[in-house]
Motif scaffolding. Structure first.
Motif, mmCIF file in Angstrom:
data_model
loop_
_atom_site.group_PDB
_atom_site.id
_atom_site.type_symbol
_atom_site.label_atom_id
_atom_site.label_comp_id
_atom_site.label_asym_id
_atom_site.label_seq_id
_atom_site.Cartn_x
_atom_site.Cartn_y
_atom_site.Cartn_z
ATOM 1 N N MET A 89 0.724 -1.016 -0.007
ATOM 2 C CA MET A 89 -0.127 0.063 -0.151
ATOM 3 C C MET A 89 0.984 1.361 -0.014
ATOM 4 S SD MET A 89 -2.817 -1.402 2.836
ATOM 5 C CE MET A 89 -1.466 -1.890 4.068
ATOM 6 N N ALA A 90 0.166 2.284 -0.402
ATOM 7 C CA ALA A 90 1.099 3.510 -0.407
ATOM 8 C C ALA A 90 0.564 4.393 0.573
ATOM 9 C CB ALA A 90 0.643 4.574 -1.772
ATOM 10 N N GLY A 91 1.634 4.757 1.562
ATOM 11 C CA GLY A 91 1.351 5.382 2.841
ATOM 12 C C GLY A 91 0.691 6.745 2.453
ATOM 13 N N HIS A 92 -0.278 7.079 3.192
ATOM 14 C CA HIS A 92 -1.013 8.465 3.430
ATOM 15 C C HIS A 92 -2.007 8.407 2.104
ATOM 16 C CE1 HIS A 92 1.629 9.756 6.135
ATOM 17 N NE2 HIS A 92 2.767 9.676 5.507
ATOM 18 N N ALA A 93 -2.348 7.278 1.457
ATOM 19 C CA ALA A 93 -3.340 7.499 0.202
ATOM 20 C C ALA A 93 -4.524 7.632 0.608
ATOM 21 C CB ALA A 93 -3.238 6.050 -0.301
ATOM 22 N N LEU A 124 2.842 11.056 -1.041
ATOM 23 C CA LEU A 124 2.000 10.370 -1.510
ATOM 24 C C LEU A 124 2.136 9.965 -3.032
ATOM 25 C CD1 LEU A 124 -0.419 8.278 -1.377
ATOM 26 C CD2 LEU A 124 -1.866 10.581 -1.824
ATOM 27 N N TYR A 125 2.814 10.858 -3.783
ATOM 28 C CA TYR A 125 2.831 10.634 -5.029
ATOM 29 C C TYR A 125 3.820 9.468 -5.391
ATOM 30 C CZ TYR A 125 3.941 11.561 -10.070
ATOM 31 O OH TYR A 125 4.314 11.305 -11.291
ATOM 32 N N MET A 179 2.281 -4.336 3.818
ATOM 33 C CA MET A 179 3.279 -3.211 4.163
ATOM 34 C C MET A 179 3.054 -1.899 3.408
ATOM 35 S SD MET A 179 6.297 -4.650 1.533
ATOM 36 C CE MET A 179 7.511 -3.383 1.823
ATOM 37 N N GLU A 180 3.304 -0.869 4.194
ATOM 38 C CA GLU A 180 3.054 0.658 3.346
ATOM 39 C C GLU A 180 4.409 0.925 3.031
ATOM 40 O OE1 GLU A 180 -0.772 2.632 5.534
ATOM 41 O OE2 GLU A 180 1.094 3.242 6.135
#
Length: 297
Positions: A89-93, A124-125, A179-180
């Motif tokens: 996952m992307a953190g802060h998505a 985030l990008y 995992m992020e």
């Protein structure tokens, strides 16, 4: 005329930033059924790790910059099946435009550069671009790995269905590895690259191999963060500053940088799953061998 191929960085960014209702771009690669890794002796969680070539706190990595300057106080030696499902996952998505949106990065905050994409933090990008690159490369290499994208960019309740926390916790409870991907803050507020391990089970070989590749944080970092409490590993790729950020922003080096980061992450996952290379938990450490225990929340 032959159709020209688009740069990888543009393709990944397009997949990450496509309209939410369209979902992410499909990543097609068949997972391979792999043998389970051999059983390994476990060290008590909380004891200091062995001294490996990539294990010492501090220092500067030529790709990702400063490594975590904090002492790692855990060791991951719990074996996991080689076909363990991995959720990236992307953190802060799901936390844009509210507290916890992620760092804007040094270029935007201090040097007046334009954000990579209007409406979201630069962290985030890059979290999204790297996370998707990791999943694509991992699937190409036969890992049982997928990417999760929250249904909205702003979700105040982190435990609402569809959020990183919610999806990651369910995945971890079911026996997978969640995992992020993150980039750390620039300047003195940032610590550096490294893994903040999940706390739902004894620390695993995947935790260990990621920490060897990027550095490690204490498991109690900031009094235990919300992701690790829910069984989600947080991988800080590096501080979003200096040469790392510059190489990501420069179109001439962007693809190479993203791919190099993804290669390091995937290789660490492979080692943690027992798929390649030496056991990442083997170290020239005089620490005693015993039974592992789960870190307390």
């Amino acid at each position: 005329m032959p159709r020209r191929s688009r740069p990888l960085g543009l393709l990944l960014a397009a997949a990450a930033l496509a309209p939410l209702h369209a979902g992410t771009a499909p990543v097609l690669a068949q997972s391979l059924e792999l043998a389970r890794p051999r059983a390994a002796a476990l060290l008590p969680a909380g004891q200091a790790p062995g001294s490996g070539p990539n294990d010492a706190g501090g220092g500067v990595d030529p790709l990702t910059g400063p490594r975590s300057r904090l002492s790692r106080d855990w060791v991951g030696l719990r074996s996991v099946p080689a076909d363990t499902p991995i959720l990236v996952m992307a953190g802060h998505a799901d936390s844009q435009n509210i507290s916890g949106a992620g760092t804007p990065g040094e270029a935007v905050a201090l040097r007046g550069a334009a954000p990579m994409y209007t409406g979201i933090s630069d962290e985030l990008y890059w979290n999204m671009v790297v996370a998707i690159a990791v999943v694509q490369l991992g699937q190409q290499r036969g890992l049982n790995i997928r990417y999760h994208r929250p249904p909205f960019r702003t979700i105040v309740d982190g435990d609402q269905p569809g959020t990183n926390w919610s999806e990651g916790r369910q995945h971890a409870v079911a026996g997978g590895y969640a995992m992020e991907i993150h980039f750390d803050a620039y300047g003195p507020d940032g610590v550096g690259s490294g893994l903040i391990p999940p706390l739902h089970r004894p620390f695993s070989r995947i935790d260990e191999s990621l920490a060897r590749a990027f550095g490690g944080y204490p498991w109690r970092f900031r009094n235990v963060l919300g992701g690790p409490r829910r069984g989600i590993a947080l991988l800080e790729i590096g501080k979003l500053e200096g040469s790392l950020e510059a190489s990501l922003r420069d179109p001439s080096s962007r693809d190479q940088t993203v791919q190099a980061i993804a290669e390091r992450v995937v290789r660490a996952l492979e080692e943690g799953l027992g798929r390649s290379g030496p056991n990442p938990a083997q170290a020239s450490s005089p620490l005693p061998v015993g039974s592992s225990r789960t870190a307390q929340r």
